[in-house]
Design a protein around this motif. Sequence first.
Motif, short mmCIF file in Angstrom:
data_model
loop_
_atom_site.label_atom_id
_atom_site.label_comp_id
_atom_site.label_asym_id
_atom_site.label_seq_id
_atom_site.Cartn_x
_atom_site.Cartn_y
_atom_site.Cartn_z
N TRP A 76 0.86 -1.19 0.00
CA TRP A 76 0.00 0.00 0.00
C TRP A 76 0.89 1.24 0.00
O TRP A 76 2.06 1.17 0.37
CB TRP A 76 -0.95 -0.02 1.20
N TYR A 77 0.32 2.38 -0.41
CA TYR A 77 1.11 3.61 -0.53
C TYR A 77 0.53 4.69 0.36
O TYR A 77 -0.65 4.67 0.70
CB TYR A 77 1.13 4.07 -2.00
N TRP A 119 3.60 6.89 -7.69
CA TRP A 119 3.58 5.45 -7.38
C TRP A 119 2.75 4.61 -8.34
O TRP A 119 2.76 3.39 -8.26
CB TRP A 119 3.11 5.21 -5.95
N CYS A 155 -1.39 -1.15 -9.01
CA CYS A 155 -1.23 -0.17 -7.92
C CYS A 155 -2.21 -0.39 -6.77
O CYS A 155 -1.83 -0.41 -5.61
CB CYS A 155 -1.43 1.25 -8.42
#
Length: 760
Positions: free
Chosen positions: A327-328, A503, A510
Amino acid sequence: MVSAGAMSGSGNLMDFLDEPFPDVGTYEDFHTIDWLREKSRDTDRHRKITSKSKESIWEFIKSLLDAWSGWVVMLLIGLLAGTLAGVIDLAVDWMTDLKEGVCLSAFWYSHEQCCWTSNETTFEDRDKCPLWQKWSELLVNQSEGASAYILNYLMYILWALLFAFLAVSLVRVFAPYACGSGIPEIKTILSGFIIRGYLGKWTLLIKTVTLVLVVSSGLSLGKEGPLVHVACCCGNFFSSLFSKYSKNEGKRREVLSAAAAAGVSVAFGAPIGGVLFSLEEVSYYFPLKTLWRSFFAALVAAFTLRSINPFGNSRLVLFYVEYHTPWYMAELFPFILLGVFGGLWGTLFIRSNIAWCRRRKTTKLGKYPVLEVIVVTAVTAIIAYPNPYTRRSTSELISELFNDCGALESSQLCDYINDPNMTRPVDDIPDRPAGVGVYTAMWQLALALIFKIVITIFTFGMKIPSGLFIPSMAVGAMAGRMVGIGVEQLAYHHHDWIVFRNWCRPGADCVTPGLYAMVGAAACLGGVTRMTVSLVVIMFELTGGLEYIVPLMAAAVTSKWVADAFGKEGIYEAHIHLNGYPFLDVKDEFTHRTLATDVMRPRRGEPPLSVLTQDSMTVEDVETLIKETDYNGFPVVVSRDSERLIGFAQRRELILAIKNARQRQEGIVSNSIMYFTEEPPELPANSPHPLKLRRVLNLSPFTVTDHTPMETVVDIFRKLGLRQCLVTRSGRLLGIITKKDVLRHMAQMANQDPESIMFN
C-alpha cells in the motif's frame, strides 16, 4: 479513611458444627458476588492444601492435581469449543446450500463437496455439476426460465422460514437464555453478576443447534458472538467438575475469561486476537495467570478446528486472503475516510438498534417473538434472493469482497477489460479498465449495502442467537470494495495526476480493492464494538497480512474517535444498560464532586438502617427482620444506642445458620438470644439456649467515612469488586452504599433514569 482486611468467612461456619453447612458462601440468582471474599476463601483453601501436602505422598499428589486442574480445564474447553465450531461450520455450509438445491449422490454434501466428488466437473464450470440439482430441476425438471426462477425463489423463502421457525421455537421452549449474542451478559457475569442457567447445559445444546439454523436461514446475523457464549458454556460445564472452580465464583470467572478467548479463537481463527479480545472487551478481572491460560485454551481450540478443517482450505476461516501489492501513503486518505464511515455507521446502528429494542421491551411487540422472527425472515428472504450478493451466506460475501482479482477468478467483481498483449505472471495483473460486470456489481453492492444497514438494525436482539461481527464486517466490506474500485479506476484513467504520479505508472498493479474491503470491515466492526487493539490483531490474523497493520490501525482508531464523538458506549455496553444489569464499566469516568454521605442510605426522611445488635436480639427478632426486608445483609453494631460497628452478616448465611441450628442443635427456640461475640452474654438461669453466630460475621467489612469523595468510592467498587461498603464517622455507623446505589448515582449524574438499574 478506608479500611479492609481479609474476609473472615473461612473455616467452620458455626461453632456447633464440625464442617461447614451446605450452600454457605453461595449466592442467590441476579446478585453480585463479593470478590474480596472469594479471593480470601481461595487463599485459605490453597494454604490448607499446601500444609497438608507435607503430611503424606497421597496429599502431595492431590496438591499436584489441584495445581494442574486449571490447565486440564483449559485443554477440555479448547477441545470442545473447537469441535463445536467445526461442526457448526460444516452444518451451516450444508444447510445454506440446501435452500438452493440438493446433492443427488449424497444429500448431506454441500454444493462444493458434491462437485468435488463428481468426475464430470470442469474448472471453467466448477459450480455446475450434474450431481447437484437445483430445486426446479429436481421438482419440474427445468433449470432455466421464469417458472424455474419462481420455484427456486419460493423454495429459498420456505427453507429460510422453516429454519427460523425451528430456531425461535427451540429457544422459547427449551432455553430462553440462548437468544441474542451473549456477549453483554457474559461481560456482566465476568464482572461478578450471577445469572443462573445462562451458561447451563441446555443453553449450550440449544444455542449450538439454533445457531446453525439461524445462520443457514440467511438472516443478517453472524455466529461469532454466539460462539463466545457457546465457549463460555463449555467453560462453565468443565469448571463445575472441579471443586476448586465450582465452589468459588471468583475462580470460575477466571476460567470463563479464558473460555471467551477460545470462543473468538475458533470464530475467527485468531488465537492471539481471542486473548486480546477477552482482555480488552469482556473480562473484568484478568490476572497474569489467566492470560497464560487463555493463550493455551485459544491455542488448543484453534488446533482442534484446524484438525477438523471445515472449509477444506487448510485455513481456520472462510475468508483468508493474501495480497501481493504494497500500500502507498496516498491511500491513507481513503482508509481514514472508511474509518469515518465505520464510526458513523456504528453510531447509527447503536442508536437505531437500542431504540428498536427498547420499543420491543415496552410495547406489545415483545409479546410475539415468534411472529417477529418469521416476519423479519420473510422480508429478508424476499428482498435478498434477487440480489446475488445478499442471496449467498454473509461469510461467502465477505470472502468474495476481500478477494484479490487473480487470472482465474470468475466473479463479476473481476470482470475487467483485459489487454490482449498482456504477458505477465498470474499474481501481478496490472490495473485495468472496469468491464460491464464490475459496473453491474457496483450497483448491486450499493443496493445490498443499503439493505444490510437497514435489516441488521431489526435483526439484532430478536429471540434467536444473533452475532453482530459478520453483518458489521459485511457492511464495511461492501463500502470498502466500492471505494477500492473507485480509487483503482481513478488511478487507471488519471495516472498523470500528482497524487498518482509517484507510485502508479501505467501498466502497474497499484490499487488492491480487496484491501479496501478489509479496512472497511475493520472500521465498521470497530465503530459498533469500539474495539481497537484486538480488532486489528483479529483482522491481520484473518488475512495473514502483517504489511497492512498501519491501514487497519488508522481505520480502527478513526472509527473509534468518530463514534466516541457521538457517544462513549459500544453496542454491548448499550445492551447492558438497556437490560439494567449492574455493570460498573472500567472505561467510565466519574468526575462529579459528590461525597459518600450524598449517596448512602438511609437518606433524610427515610426509616433508619436495619441493623443487628451483637448480643441482645432473639432468633425471632432476626427472622422477622429478614422476612420484612429484602436486603442482602445487615451491619452488626454493639447496641442501638452506641451504633458502634462490629461487622457485617450476609442475609443468606443468617437464614442458613438459623435453619441448620434449629435442625441440629438442641434447645434453639424462637426466643433464644443470638450473639456475635466470643463470650455468651449473661442470661437469667431459666432462659433458653443462646445461639452463637460469630463465624457467620465478617469482622472486617469495607468502610469509608461520610466525607470520602464519590470518585474514590466508585474506584474502590470498581477495582475491588465490592457488593457493599459501610459509611462511618468516628467508628459510628451512619449508612450503607451498595453497588446498585453507586450505579444509580452515576446514572443520575449523567442525566439518565436511575430506576433503569434493576438488579442487585
